[in-house]
Write a protein that holds these residues in place. Structure first.
Motif, PDB file in Angstrom:
ATOM      1  N   ASN A   1      38.232  34.688  49.365  1.00 46.13           N
ATOM      2  CA  ASN A   1      36.762  34.742  49.407  1.00 46.13           C
ATOM      3  C   ASN A   1      36.158  34.588  48.014  1.00 46.13           C
ATOM      4  O   ASN A   1      35.295  35.358  47.602  1.00 46.13           O
ATOM      5  CB  ASN A   1      36.282  36.043  50.059  1.00 46.13           C
ATOM      6  CG  ASN A   1      36.817  36.204  51.462  1.00 46.13           C
ATOM      7  OD1 ASN A   1      36.862  35.234  52.215  1.00 46.13           O
ATOM      8  ND2 ASN A   1      37.234  37.400  51.808  1.00 46.13           N
ATOM      9  N   ASP A   2      36.655  33.611  47.271  1.00 41.95           N
ATOM     10  CA  ASP A   2      36.182  33.277  45.919  1.00 41.95           C
ATOM     11  C   ASP A   2      36.458  34.362  44.879  1.00 41.95           C
ATOM     12  O   ASP A   2      35.929  34.303  43.772  1.00 41.95           O
ATOM     13  CB  ASP A   2      34.690  32.919  45.921  1.00 41.95           C
ATOM     14  CG  ASP A   2      34.414  31.640  46.696  1.00 41.95           C
ATOM     15  OD1 ASP A   2      35.243  30.706  46.619  1.00 41.95           O
ATOM     16  OD2 ASP A   2      33.392  31.581  47.384  1.00 41.95           O
ATOM     17  N   LYS A   3      37.263  35.360  45.203  1.00 46.29           N
ATOM     18  CA  LYS A   3      37.623  36.414  44.241  1.00 46.29           C
ATOM     19  C   LYS A   3      39.072  36.188  43.795  1.00 46.29           C
ATOM     20  O   LYS A   3      39.974  36.044  44.627  1.00 46.29           O
ATOM     21  CB  LYS A   3      37.491  37.793  44.880  1.00 46.29           C
ATOM     22  CG  LYS A   3      37.919  38.939  43.965  1.00 46.29           C
ATOM     23  CD  LYS A   3      37.785  40.283  44.670  1.00 46.29           C
ATOM     24  CE  LYS A   3      38.384  41.434  43.903  1.00 46.29           C
ATOM     25  NZ  LYS A   3      37.842  41.685  42.603  1.00 46.29           N
ATOM     26  N   LEU A   4      39.282  36.161  42.486  1.00 48.65           N
ATOM     27  CA  LEU A   4      40.622  36.007  41.922  1.00 48.65           C
ATOM     28  C   LEU A   4      41.394  37.309  42.141  1.00 48.65           C
ATOM     29  O   LEU A   4      40.970  38.370  41.680  1.00 48.65           O
ATOM     30  CB  LEU A   4      40.526  35.687  40.427  1.00 48.65           C
ATOM     31  CG  LEU A   4      41.835  35.450  39.682  1.00 48.65           C
ATOM     32  CD1 LEU A   4      42.605  34.264  40.275  1.00 48.65           C
ATOM     33  CD2 LEU A   4      41.551  35.200  38.203  1.00 48.65           C
ATOM     34  N   VAL A   5      42.514  37.237  42.879  1.00 51.00           N
ATOM     35  CA  VAL A   5      43.246  38.454  43.239  1.00 51.00           C
ATOM     36  C   VAL A   5      44.694  38.472  42.743  1.00 51.00           C
ATOM     37  O   VAL A   5      45.335  39.527  42.732  1.00 51.00           O
ATOM     38  CB  VAL A   5      43.220  38.712  44.763  1.00 51.00           C
ATOM     39  CG1 VAL A   5      41.784  38.901  45.244  1.00 51.00           C
ATOM     40  CG2 VAL A   5      43.919  37.614  45.539  1.00 51.00           C
ATOM     41  N   SER A   6      45.220  37.314  42.339  1.00 49.25           N
ATOM     42  CA  SER A   6      46.603  37.254  41.880  1.00 49.25           C
ATOM     43  C   SER A   6      46.737  36.111  40.884  1.00 49.25           C
ATOM     44  O   SER A   6      46.069  35.078  41.031  1.00 49.25           O
ATOM     45  CB  SER A   6      47.545  37.036  43.068  1.00 49.25           C
ATOM     46  OG  SER A   6      48.896  37.100  42.685  1.00 49.25           O
TER      47      SER A   6
ATOM     48  N   ALA B   1      43.698  30.284  30.971  1.00 45.89           N
ATOM     49  CA  ALA B   1      44.466  31.449  30.520  1.00 45.89           C
ATOM     50  C   ALA B   1      43.596  32.700  30.473  1.00 45.89           C
ATOM     51  O   ALA B   1      44.014  33.778  30.904  1.00 45.89           O
ATOM     52  CB  ALA B   1      45.075  31.174  29.153  1.00 45.89           C
ATOM     53  N   SER B   2      42.392  32.547  29.976  1.00 41.80           N
ATOM     54  CA  SER B   2      41.506  33.709  29.830  1.00 41.80           C
ATOM     55  C   SER B   2      41.175  34.361  31.172  1.00 41.80           C
ATOM     56  O   SER B   2      40.868  35.549  31.221  1.00 41.80           O
ATOM     57  CB  SER B   2      40.222  33.308  29.104  1.00 41.80           C
ATOM     58  OG  SER B   2      39.555  32.282  29.823  1.00 41.80           O
ATOM     59  N   GLN B   3      41.274  33.598  32.258  1.00 41.95           N
ATOM     60  CA  GLN B   3      41.010  34.157  33.578  1.00 41.95           C
ATOM     61  C   GLN B   3      42.143  35.073  34.053  1.00 41.95           C
ATOM     62  O   GLN B   3      41.959  35.836  34.992  1.00 41.95           O
ATOM     63  CB  GLN B   3      40.785  33.047  34.607  1.00 41.95           C
ATOM     64  CG  GLN B   3      39.508  32.259  34.385  1.00 41.95           C
ATOM     65  CD  GLN B   3      39.391  31.120  35.374  1.00 41.95           C
ATOM     66  OE1 GLN B   3      39.883  30.021  35.133  1.00 41.95           O
ATOM     67  NE2 GLN B   3      38.761  31.380  36.504  1.00 41.95           N
ATOM     68  N   THR B   4      43.302  34.998  33.424  1.00 47.40           N
ATOM     69  CA  THR B   4      44.445  35.829  33.825  1.00 47.40           C
ATOM     70  C   THR B   4      44.423  37.204  33.159  1.00 47.40           C
ATOM     71  O   THR B   4      45.053  38.134  33.653  1.00 47.40           O
ATOM     72  CB  THR B   4      45.791  35.160  33.463  1.00 47.40           C
ATOM     73  OG1 THR B   4      45.955  35.132  32.035  1.00 47.40           O
ATOM     74  CG2 THR B   4      45.890  33.759  34.034  1.00 47.40           C
ATOM     75  N   TRP B   5      43.732  37.323  32.064  1.00 44.09           N
ATOM     76  CA  TRP B   5      43.880  38.503  31.221  1.00 44.09           C
ATOM     77  C   TRP B   5      43.454  39.804  31.888  1.00 44.09           C
ATOM     78  O   TRP B   5      44.113  40.830  31.732  1.00 44.09           O
ATOM     79  CB  TRP B   5      43.131  38.315  29.908  1.00 44.09           C
ATOM     80  CG  TRP B   5      43.663  37.184  29.075  1.00 44.09           C
ATOM     81  CD1 TRP B   5      44.910  36.610  29.150  1.00 44.09           C
ATOM     82  CD2 TRP B   5      42.981  36.466  28.055  1.00 44.09           C
ATOM     83  NE1 TRP B   5      45.027  35.593  28.247  1.00 44.09           N
ATOM     84  CE2 TRP B   5      43.864  35.484  27.553  1.00 44.09           C
ATOM     85  CE3 TRP B   5      41.702  36.568  27.518  1.00 44.09           C
ATOM     86  CZ2 TRP B   5      43.502  34.610  26.533  1.00 44.09           C
ATOM     87  CZ3 TRP B   5      41.341  35.693  26.501  1.00 44.09           C
ATOM     88  CH2 TRP B   5      42.238  34.730  26.012  1.00 44.09           C
ATOM     89  N   GLN B   6      42.364  39.807  32.622  1.00 46.47           N
ATOM     90  CA  GLN B   6      41.885  41.040  33.243  1.00 46.47           C
ATOM     91  C   GLN B   6      42.899  41.581  34.249  1.00 46.47           C
ATOM     92  O   GLN B   6      43.203  42.776  34.260  1.00 46.47           O
ATOM     93  CB  GLN B   6      40.517  40.836  33.912  1.00 46.47           C
ATOM     94  CG  GLN B   6      39.929  42.112  34.493  1.00 46.47           C
ATOM     95  CD  GLN B   6      39.707  43.206  33.449  1.00 46.47           C
ATOM     96  OE1 GLN B   6      39.240  42.952  32.349  1.00 46.47           O
ATOM     97  NE2 GLN B   6      40.083  44.436  33.793  1.00 46.47           N
TER      98      GLN B   6
END
Length: 136
Positions: free
Chosen positions: A44-49, A8-13
Motif C-alpha cells: 500500500n505504497d509503504k516501504l516495509v522491507s 540507498a538513503s531509503q534503506t537507512w530508516q
C-alpha cells in the motif's frame, strides 16, 4: 506487495529501526551504498522491507535484509530474497553470499544457502557467512 529499486538513503530508516536501533543512525549508512543495488518491498505504497546488493566480478553480496516488525512473518523477506537471487541469475553471477546473523541461519538454508562456518562478531552480534553457488 510490490518490489521496486530504491535509493540507498531509503534503506537507512528500516536498517536502523530493525537491525541496530541502539546504535547511532550513521552506523547503518554504508560507505559502499552508492555502488550498490537497493530494493524495497512496498505494501500500500509503504516501504516495509529492504535489501542491498553489491556485485564484484561474478559474485554478489547482499546486506541489510530487514523487514519492519509489524510486517514480519508474512513471507515478505522470503519474497525479496527470491527476487534478488533471480536478479543475480539474470546477470549470470556465479555466487551470492551474505553475512547472516547466526540465529537466522535456518532462514537462509531454506533458499539453498550453505553455511561456510566462517564466523565473526560485529557490535555484539555473531554472524556466519552463508553462500549459494548459482553456476551449477
Amino acid at each position: 506487495m510490490e518490489i521496486k529499486a530504491i535509493q540507498a538513503s531509503q534503506t537507512w530508516q528500516i536498517r536502523h529501526e530493525v537491525m541496530w536501533p541502539d546504535l547511532p543512525f550513521q552506523f547503518v549508512q554504508l560507505e559502499e551504498d552508492n555502488s550498490g543495488f537497493h530494493f524495497g518491498v512496498f505494501e500500500n505504497d509503504k516501504l516495509v522491507s529492504i535489501i542491498s546488493c553489491f556485485i564484484e566480478g561474478k559474485e554478489m553480496q547482499f546486506r541489510k535484509l530487514a523487514t519492519l516488525t509489524a510486517h514480519q512473518g508474512k513471507g515478505i523477506a522470503s519474497h525479496l530474497l527470491e527476487y534478488i537471487l533471480q536478479f543475480a541469475k539474470d546477470r549470470h553471477l556465479e555466487k551470492v553470499w551474505c553475512n547472516a546473523r547466526t540465529n537466522k541461519k535456518s532462514f537462509y538454508e531454506k533458499f539453498g544457502m550453505k553455511d561456510t562456518f566462517k564466523t565473526f562478531i560485529k557490535a555484539g552480534q555473531e554472524f556466519t557467512i552463508m553462500e549459494i553457488n548459482l553456476s551449477k
